[in-house]
Write a protein that holds these residues in place. Structure first.
Motif, PDB file in Angstrom:
ATOM      1  N   ALA A  14       0.736  -1.268   0.042  1.00 62.54           N
ATOM      2  CA  ALA A  14      -0.010  -0.013   0.150  1.00 62.54           C
ATOM      3  C   ALA A  14       0.941   1.357   0.117  1.00 62.54           C
ATOM      4  N   GLY A  15       0.606   2.259  -0.771  1.00 61.28           N
ATOM      5  CA  GLY A  15       1.202   3.396  -0.761  1.00 61.28           C
ATOM      6  C   GLY A  15       2.316   3.261  -2.078  1.00 61.28           C
ATOM      7  N   GLY A  16       2.560   2.198  -2.648  1.00 60.64           N
ATOM      8  CA  GLY A  16       3.520   2.008  -3.485  1.00 60.64           C
ATOM      9  C   GLY A  16       2.977   2.402  -4.935  1.00 60.64           C
ATOM     10  N   THR A  59     -10.444  10.028 -19.422  1.00 59.15           N
ATOM     11  CA  THR A  59     -11.154   9.891 -18.394  1.00 59.15           C
ATOM     12  C   THR A  59     -11.072   8.927 -17.298  1.00 59.15           C
ATOM     13  N   TYR A  60     -11.421   9.271 -16.008  1.00 63.48           N
ATOM     14  CA  TYR A  60     -11.318   8.422 -15.023  1.00 63.48           C
ATOM     15  C   TYR A  60     -12.273   8.029 -14.204  1.00 63.48           C
ATOM     16  N   ALA A  61     -12.194   7.045 -13.356  1.00 67.49           N
ATOM     17  CA  ALA A  61     -13.170   6.643 -12.322  1.00 67.49           C
ATOM     18  C   ALA A  61     -12.756   7.674 -11.149  1.00 67.49           C
ATOM     19  N   ASP A  62     -13.913   7.948 -10.429  1.00 68.83           N
ATOM     20  CA  ASP A  62     -13.684   8.946  -9.304  1.00 68.83           C
ATOM     21  C   ASP A  62     -12.683   8.190  -8.276  1.00 68.83           C
ATOM     22  N   SER A  63     -12.811   6.840  -8.206  1.00 66.34           N
ATOM     23  CA  SER A  63     -11.989   6.284  -7.256  1.00 66.34           C
ATOM     24  C   SER A  63     -10.620   6.016  -7.616  1.00 66.34           C
ATOM     25  N   VAL A  64     -10.033   6.691  -8.765  1.00 64.20           N
ATOM     26  CA  VAL A  64      -8.583   6.650  -8.954  1.00 64.20           C
ATOM     27  C   VAL A  64      -8.242   7.832  -9.698  1.00 64.20           C
ATOM     28  N   LEU A  86      -1.181   3.477  -4.244  1.00 60.58           N
ATOM     29  CA  LEU A  86      -2.059   2.204  -4.213  1.00 60.58           C
ATOM     30  C   LEU A  86      -2.545   1.792  -2.860  1.00 60.58           C
ATOM     31  N   LYS A  87      -3.948   1.253  -3.110  1.00 62.19           N
ATOM     32  CA  LYS A  87      -4.811   0.982  -1.783  1.00 62.19           C
ATOM     33  C   LYS A  87      -4.953  -0.501  -1.866  1.00 62.19           C
ATOM     34  N   PRO A  88      -5.152  -1.285  -0.647  1.00 63.82           N
ATOM     35  CA  PRO A  88      -5.747  -2.450  -0.799  1.00 63.82           C
ATOM     36  C   PRO A  88      -6.966  -2.689  -1.587  1.00 63.82           C
ATOM     37  N   THR A 120      -2.186  -7.128  -6.748  1.00 68.35           N
ATOM     38  CA  THR A 120      -2.601  -7.411  -5.493  1.00 68.35           C
ATOM     39  C   THR A 120      -1.812  -6.039  -4.621  1.00 68.35           C
ATOM     40  N   VAL A 121      -2.401  -5.436  -3.790  1.00 69.22           N
ATOM     41  CA  VAL A 121      -1.920  -4.430  -3.009  1.00 69.22           C
ATOM     42  C   VAL A 121      -2.195  -4.955  -1.422  1.00 69.22           C
TER      43      VAL A 121
END
Length: 123
Positions: A14-16, A59-64, A86-88, A120-121
């Motif tokens: 995570a964070g990578g 265009t991007y998803a809000d989550s990314v 990056l998040k889990p 995989t995060v």
């Protein structure tokens, strides 16, 4: 027919950061758009990002948005997804997709899909 092959997945903390690539081959047409989608276990496939032929429209998803960047190299017929912070919850099978028209978040408009690459995060 168009063939798409993704690469670059793996395990990251995570964070990578990580960069995915998708190489297209076969009968691509000028002007095609490309996108990335992802599917986590037990969840529906979701849109991540899309890019126009010129790269001038993305265009991007809000989550990314703000963490991921989509880009392309038309000479190599390759599209990239640069993933930062990056998040889990980013853990998923990532697919690239091809459409002969413009970029869109609508999966049904993409004609060809790759086999996917696993990201995989770990927390």
């Amino acid at each position: 027919q168009v063939q798409l092959v993704e690469s670059g997945g793996g395990l990251v903390q995570a964070g990578g950061s990580q960069r995915l690539s998708c190489a297209a081959s076969g009968r691509t047409v000028s002007g095609y758009a490309m996108a990335w989608f992802r599917q986590a276990p037990g969840k529906e496939r979701e849109f991540v990002a899309a890019i126009s032929w010129s790269g001038g429209s993305t265009t991007y998803a809000d989550s990314v948005r703000g963490r991921f960047t989509i880009s392309r190299d038309n000479a190599k017929r390759t599209v990239y997804l640069h993933m930062n912070s990056l998040k889990p919850e980013d853990t998923a099978l990532y697919y690239c997709a091809y459409t002969p028209s413009g970029p869109t978040a609508q999966a049904s408009l993409y004609r060809y899909w790759g086999q996917g690459t696993q990201v995989t995060v770990s927390s």
